[in-house]
Design an enzyme around this catalytic site. Sequence first.
Site, PDB file in Angstrom:
ATOM      1  N   ARG A 243       0.875  -1.161   0.000  1.00 41.86           N
ATOM      2  CA  ARG A 243       0.000   0.000   0.000  1.00 41.86           C
ATOM      3  C   ARG A 243       0.917   1.215   0.000  1.00 41.86           C
ATOM      4  NH1 ARG A 243      -0.791   4.647   3.585  1.00 41.86           N
ATOM      5  NH2 ARG A 243      -2.979   5.218   3.524  1.00 41.86           N
ATOM      6  N   ASP A 245       1.740   5.018   0.407  1.00 40.81           N
ATOM      7  CA  ASP A 245       1.191   6.148   1.145  1.00 40.81           C
ATOM      8  C   ASP A 245       1.121   7.416   0.286  1.00 40.81           C
ATOM      9  OD1 ASP A 245       0.456   7.394   3.814  1.00 40.81           O
ATOM     10  OD2 ASP A 245       2.229   8.582   3.320  1.00 40.81           O
ATOM     11  N   GLU A 282      -2.782   5.015  -1.811  1.00 42.36           N
ATOM     12  CA  GLU A 282      -3.607   5.985  -1.102  1.00 42.36           C
ATOM     13  C   GLU A 282      -3.550   7.274  -1.913  1.00 42.36           C
ATOM     14  OE1 GLU A 282      -4.016   8.486   3.068  1.00 42.36           O
ATOM     15  OE2 GLU A 282      -2.059   7.874   2.322  1.00 42.36           O
ATOM     16  N   PHE A 309     -15.885   7.140  -0.382  1.00 44.02           N
ATOM     17  CA  PHE A 309     -16.767   6.157   0.254  1.00 44.02           C
ATOM     18  C   PHE A 309     -16.726   6.294   1.766  1.00 44.02           C
ATOM     19  CE2 PHE A 309     -17.377   1.920   2.184  1.00 44.02           C
ATOM     20  CZ  PHE A 309     -18.702   1.728   1.845  1.00 44.02           C
ATOM     21  N   HIS A 310     -15.523   6.397   2.322  1.00 47.28           N
ATOM     22  CA  HIS A 310     -15.430   6.561   3.779  1.00 47.28           C
ATOM     23  C   HIS A 310     -16.169   7.820   4.225  1.00 47.28           C
ATOM     24  CE1 HIS A 310     -13.778   8.479   7.372  1.00 47.28           C
ATOM     25  NE2 HIS A 310     -13.828   7.258   7.865  1.00 47.28           N
ATOM     26  N   ASP A 376      -6.011   6.532   9.759  1.00 47.25           N
ATOM     27  CA  ASP A 376      -6.093   7.988   9.616  1.00 47.25           C
ATOM     28  C   ASP A 376      -7.399   8.530  10.176  1.00 47.25           C
ATOM     29  OD1 ASP A 376      -3.736   9.042   8.551  1.00 47.25           O
ATOM     30  OD2 ASP A 376      -4.256   8.441   6.517  1.00 47.25           O
ATOM     31  N   GLN A 377      -8.498   7.909   9.779  1.00 47.31           N
ATOM     32  CA  GLN A 377      -9.802   8.472  10.108  1.00 47.31           C
ATOM     33  C   GLN A 377     -10.169   8.289  11.577  1.00 47.31           C
ATOM     34  OE1 GLN A 377     -10.957  10.408   8.042  1.00 47.31           O
ATOM     35  NE2 GLN A 377      -9.930   9.798   6.150  1.00 47.31           N
TER      36      GLN A 377
END
Length: 597
Positions: A243, A245, A282, A309-310, A376-377
């Site tokens: 993934r 960043d 990301e 979406f988040h 993060d969220q």
Amino acid sequence: MTAIHLWAPDAARVEILLREQRYALTAGDRGWWTLANPQPHHGDDYYFFLDDQGPFPDPRSPWQPAGVHGPSRWIDHRQHRWQDDGWQPPPLTAAVIYELHIGTFTAEGTFDAAIQRLDALVDLGITHVELMPVASFAEERGWGYDGVALYAPHHHYGGPEGLKRLVDACHRRGLAVLLDVVYNHLGPSGNYLGRYGPYFTDRYNTPWGDAVNLDGPHSDTVRRFFIDNALMWLRDYHMDGLRIDAIHAFADNSATHFLEQLADAVGSLQAHLGRHLVLIAESDLNDPRAVHPPAVGGYGLDAQWNEDFHHALHAVLTGERQGYYRDFGRLADLVAVLTHGWRYDGRFSQFRQRCHGRPATGLAGHTWVGCMQNHDQVGNRARGDRLSQILSPERVMIGAALLLTSPFVPMLFQGEEWGARTPFLYFTDHQEPELGEAVRRGRQKEFAAFGWDPDQVPDPQDAATFRQSKLAWDEMDRAPHKALRQWYKALIRLRRQHPALSDGRLEAIRARFDEDARWLVIARGPVVLVCNLADNAQRIAVTGLGDKQLLLASAPQVHPDNAGVLLPADSVAIWADGTSAIDDSMPFSFSNKENSP
């Protein structure tokens, strides 16, 4: 034969301290220096000296057992005896990803300790474990995004051998392993790259200072440094994917973008290894270019995180509208994401005060990773509070159903599946007082912009902030957490057993909603999901439910017929043709009493 190679284009003299003696390296082409003899042995410690300055650790050090300021240790990766011959990861299109932070996933905070919890992930139905960054950083505790020894697994987590044991243990259980890597910046403490060469440039401004030099003089070697790092994780640590960043923070105007070059190199390694490898970005750009093939101007990555979406799901569930959530909050926003990939595909963003994104025409849902929570969220909230701490269990169950029946690759954040009550806070361990104070002030300023009281922000430098963030695994088997975990497990099994839920075609999704009444109906082939987000029971018109089987319901009082269904407040129910996904005890439901904290 193993030779030592070092890139230091500005140095007039390079030496290595190896086995208590200093040896001069020989200058070669384009800034490379070489030492053929003596050869390093597995486990040898060493340092470099540049023009009699040093000692400095190796930029490509495979191990920093005494921390990022200490000596490097030579590793022969062939010494490890892998137990995963013939391993192939599950395809990303069938994945359920579980993001975890090694330092807080267990009380011990090590690779070996994480192994003891893998069976719980298998039982849940997870297919891919995603590790937050493990490259060595200067402190004992941190999120890992301040890595500076990018080739060396963090020594406090267990070093190279510990990481290999963890990956091997995952593969034995059928779990693929993804690793979060950071190539857009390095941490502020222990970063010796600038001593060796022009790894950074002041031609671009970034939130972290000078940008990584991806398109200036000497950038060929700089790019190779990061690409070789990616290949090392995939080849020598048997990672199944990476993934990457914040790709929006790359500054690269090259004709061949760094990400395209990286994807090409990983594709070549995949062909050589005969093992499937994936790259996930990301990105805050809402740009399909990341996953388009190079032949049409894309970078050729496999997927990217779906921030829209988040944000859309979070805003619908919580009612929050601060910061970037001001662009979301309506059911229409969520439906637009589910059926088109992004909400902001060239339309005007109030938060940004400009048009944002471009259409994702033709992309399958599998090219996005969707989540309800991530590091993060959660961690970038003032108190690190999870949705299970700010929402009712009923609302969390609705969110989980929308996530795990979505067309996107679903991802959970550690502890989400049982509604962990422990926060996930932002924590650091900077030894330089001025750096620690700068982090404190920066976090307070950031949270003030979101409307949170800066005085309520836990001190990221306080060790207690880190300890509070460790998962309490004993919660998992207690009420109400046990019931929520059963709900997640049931949804994952449902996703596995109904082909319509693994269909990535966005155009096949049918959705209806009433913004004022706060209900939503989503049909994915024979599977129908009905949500009541109102604070009162209501009858929702849905034809044909009487001919389907009720598979899952978050509340027991669900009354369907051929004209519709009466749903209690804050509840969700799922119907489909065919047999139940959860034994013969369907419908699967929880009483409000059982779920109340």
